[in-house]
Design a protein around this motif. Structure first.
Motif, PDB file in Angstrom:
ATOM      1  N   CYS A  24      55.915  32.899 -24.893  1.00  0.00           N
ATOM      2  CA  CYS A  24      54.902  33.020 -23.869  1.00  0.00           C
ATOM      3  C   CYS A  24      55.141  34.417 -23.124  1.00  0.00           C
ATOM      4  N   LEU A  25      54.155  35.135 -22.655  1.00  0.00           N
ATOM      5  CA  LEU A  25      54.082  36.064 -22.030  1.00  0.00           C
ATOM      6  C   LEU A  25      53.427  35.857 -20.616  1.00  0.00           C
ATOM      7  N   LEU A  26      54.183  36.008 -19.657  1.00  0.00           N
ATOM      8  CA  LEU A  26      53.644  35.383 -18.266  1.00  0.00           C
ATOM      9  C   LEU A  26      53.489  36.598 -17.317  1.00  0.00           C
ATOM     10  N   VAL A  56      51.675  32.258 -26.313  1.00  0.00           N
ATOM     11  CA  VAL A  56      50.834  31.908 -25.173  1.00  0.00           C
ATOM     12  C   VAL A  56      50.773  33.105 -24.413  1.00  0.00           C
ATOM     13  N   LEU A  57      49.522  33.501 -23.742  1.00  0.00           N
ATOM     14  CA  LEU A  57      49.417  34.564 -22.968  1.00  0.00           C
ATOM     15  C   LEU A  57      48.952  34.062 -21.616  1.00  0.00           C
ATOM     16  N   ALA A  58      49.787  34.268 -20.479  1.00  0.00           N
ATOM     17  CA  ALA A  58      49.294  33.701 -19.176  1.00  0.00           C
ATOM     18  C   ALA A  58      49.299  34.662 -18.027  1.00  0.00           C
ATOM     19  N   ALA A  59      48.334  34.779 -17.330  1.00  0.00           N
ATOM     20  CA  ALA A  59      48.333  35.648 -16.013  1.00  0.00           C
ATOM     21  C   ALA A  59      47.806  34.978 -15.138  1.00  0.00           C
ATOM     22  N   ILE A  60      48.452  35.230 -13.857  1.00  0.00           N
ATOM     23  CA  ILE A  60      47.843  34.723 -12.531  1.00  0.00           C
ATOM     24  C   ILE A  60      47.575  35.638 -11.541  1.00  0.00           C
ATOM     25  N   CYS A  61      46.594  35.050 -10.515  1.00  0.00           N
ATOM     26  CA  CYS A  61      46.050  35.874  -9.459  1.00  0.00           C
ATOM     27  C   CYS A  61      45.478  37.393  -9.705  1.00  0.00           C
ATOM     28  N   ALA A  62      46.145  38.616  -9.387  1.00  0.00           N
ATOM     29  CA  ALA A  62      45.655  39.871  -9.862  1.00  0.00           C
ATOM     30  C   ALA A  62      45.852  40.041 -11.098  1.00  0.00           C
ATOM     31  N   SER A  63      46.864  39.435 -12.078  1.00  0.00           N
ATOM     32  CA  SER A  63      47.103  39.826 -13.243  1.00  0.00           C
ATOM     33  C   SER A  63      45.937  39.828 -14.329  1.00  0.00           C
ATOM     34  N   PRO A  64      45.130  38.589 -14.235  1.00  0.00           N
ATOM     35  CA  PRO A  64      44.048  38.470 -15.037  1.00  0.00           C
ATOM     36  C   PRO A  64      43.128  39.755 -15.172  1.00  0.00           C
ATOM     37  N   THR A  65      43.102  40.466 -14.111  1.00  0.00           N
ATOM     38  CA  THR A  65      42.255  41.444 -14.138  1.00  0.00           C
ATOM     39  C   THR A  65      42.629  42.699 -15.169  1.00  0.00           C
ATOM     40  N   ILE A  66      44.078  42.798 -15.308  1.00  0.00           N
ATOM     41  CA  ILE A  66      44.490  43.713 -16.476  1.00  0.00           C
ATOM     42  C   ILE A  66      43.997  43.246 -17.716  1.00  0.00           C
ATOM     43  N   LEU A  67      43.896  41.978 -18.037  1.00  0.00           N
ATOM     44  CA  LEU A  67      43.445  41.415 -19.358  1.00  0.00           C
ATOM     45  C   LEU A  67      41.783  42.002 -19.422  1.00  0.00           C
ATOM     46  N   GLY A  68      41.156  41.617 -18.268  1.00  0.00           N
ATOM     47  CA  GLY A  68      39.518  41.844 -18.110  1.00  0.00           C
ATOM     48  C   GLY A  68      39.545  43.341 -18.443  1.00  0.00           C
ATOM     49  N   ARG A  69      40.011  44.257 -17.962  1.00  0.00           N
ATOM     50  CA  ARG A  69      40.191  45.927 -18.180  1.00  0.00           C
ATOM     51  C   ARG A  69      40.380  46.033 -19.546  1.00  0.00           C
ATOM     52  N   MET A  70      41.335  45.378 -20.123  1.00  0.00           N
ATOM     53  CA  MET A  70      41.560  45.750 -21.569  1.00  0.00           C
ATOM     54  C   MET A  70      40.621  45.203 -22.438  1.00  0.00           C
ATOM     55  N   LEU A 103      45.195  31.439 -24.336  1.00  0.00           N
ATOM     56  CA  LEU A 103      45.102  32.026 -22.900  1.00  0.00           C
ATOM     57  C   LEU A 103      45.091  31.208 -21.606  1.00  0.00           C
ATOM     58  N   VAL A 104      46.068  31.450 -20.935  1.00  0.00           N
ATOM     59  CA  VAL A 104      45.938  30.618 -19.694  1.00  0.00           C
ATOM     60  C   VAL A 104      45.816  31.679 -18.256  1.00  0.00           C
ATOM     61  N   THR A 105      45.039  31.125 -17.461  1.00  0.00           N
ATOM     62  CA  THR A 105      44.783  32.094 -16.253  1.00  0.00           C
ATOM     63  C   THR A 105      44.845  31.309 -15.053  1.00  0.00           C
ATOM     64  N   GLY A 106      45.618  31.803 -14.005  1.00  0.00           N
ATOM     65  CA  GLY A 106      45.443  30.994 -12.470  1.00  0.00           C
ATOM     66  C   GLY A 106      44.871  31.930 -11.584  1.00  0.00           C
ATOM     67  N   LYS A 107      44.283  31.218 -10.525  1.00  0.00           N
ATOM     68  CA  LYS A 107      43.433  31.951  -9.368  1.00  0.00           C
ATOM     69  C   LYS A 107      44.177  32.585  -8.450  1.00  0.00           C
ATOM     70  N   ALA A 118      49.689  24.216 -16.562  1.00  0.00           N
ATOM     71  CA  ALA A 118      48.552  24.621 -17.696  1.00  0.00           C
ATOM     72  C   ALA A 118      49.458  25.331 -18.779  1.00  0.00           C
ATOM     73  N   VAL A 119      50.457  26.211 -18.438  1.00  0.00           N
ATOM     74  CA  VAL A 119      51.208  26.755 -19.281  1.00  0.00           C
ATOM     75  C   VAL A 119      52.221  25.970 -19.973  1.00  0.00           C
ATOM     76  N   MET A 120      52.689  24.949 -19.160  1.00  0.00           N
ATOM     77  CA  MET A 120      53.751  23.892 -19.807  1.00  0.00           C
ATOM     78  C   MET A 120      52.911  23.164 -20.718  1.00  0.00           C
ATOM     79  N   GLU A 121      51.846  22.671 -20.573  1.00  0.00           N
ATOM     80  CA  GLU A 121      50.944  21.910 -21.602  1.00  0.00           C
ATOM     81  C   GLU A 121      50.769  22.761 -22.800  1.00  0.00           C
ATOM     82  N   LYS A 122      50.640  23.966 -22.711  1.00  0.00           N
ATOM     83  CA  LYS A 122      50.359  25.039 -24.046  1.00  0.00           C
ATOM     84  C   LYS A 122      51.677  25.087 -24.713  1.00  0.00           C
TER      85      LYS A 122
END
Length: 142
Positions: A24-26, A56-70, A103-107, A118-122
């Motif tokens: 996993c990369l978090l 598993v690729l996981a990102a929380i808070c501001a970091s999902p925006t990195i994925l979005g811009r990619m 892909l797991v994202t957190g708010k 959610a990450v643990m379950e994956k």
């Protein structure tokens, strides 16, 4: 080593780390997401994990925006810090944690426990995650 067998070890410089051995990369949230996004080596690893169905690729808070811009949130269900959400081509969810494939994202920071589960379950499966939840008296409906 914690109660559930997770061991934290010394920090390893990125150039010395064998990412092929990671499941996993978090990506953490907060203002540090700016530095992560600027780093081509980080973006390369994000792409590697995103494209590997066994990781598993996981990102929380501001970091999902990195994925979005990619462009990695196109056609995906996701969440992120609400005020940072842009039109990333996916389906923004109000939930604390959203899983779409590997892909797991957190708010936000407030979502940390739901995101962690959610990450643990994956990584370990629903049965194991439910056992951990029960052992700490976690009740998502409270």
């Amino acid at each position: 080593t914690g109660r559930f067998g997770v061991t934290l070890s010394e920090t390893i410089p990125m150039e010395d780390y064998d990412f092929s051995q990671a499941d996993c990369l978090l990506l953490p949230g907060g203002p540090g997401h700016v530095n992560l996004e600027k780093n081509e080596k980080v973006r390369e690893q994000i792409r590697n994990f995103y494209n590997d169905e066994n990781k598993v690729l996981a990102a929380i808070c501001a970091s999902p925006t990195i994925l979005g811009r990619m462009g990695l949130l196109k056609g995906k269900k996701y969440t992120c810090f609400k005020s940072m959400n842009e039109d990333f081509g996916g389906e923004y969810q109000e939930d604390y944690a959203v899983t779409d494939g590997n892909l797991v994202t957190g708010k936000s920071a407030a979502a940390a426990i739901d995101f962690a589960f959610a990450v643990m379950e994956k990584l370990t499966g629903k049965d194991h995650t439910d056992q951990v939840k029960a052992s700490i008296y976690y009740d998502a409906d409270r």
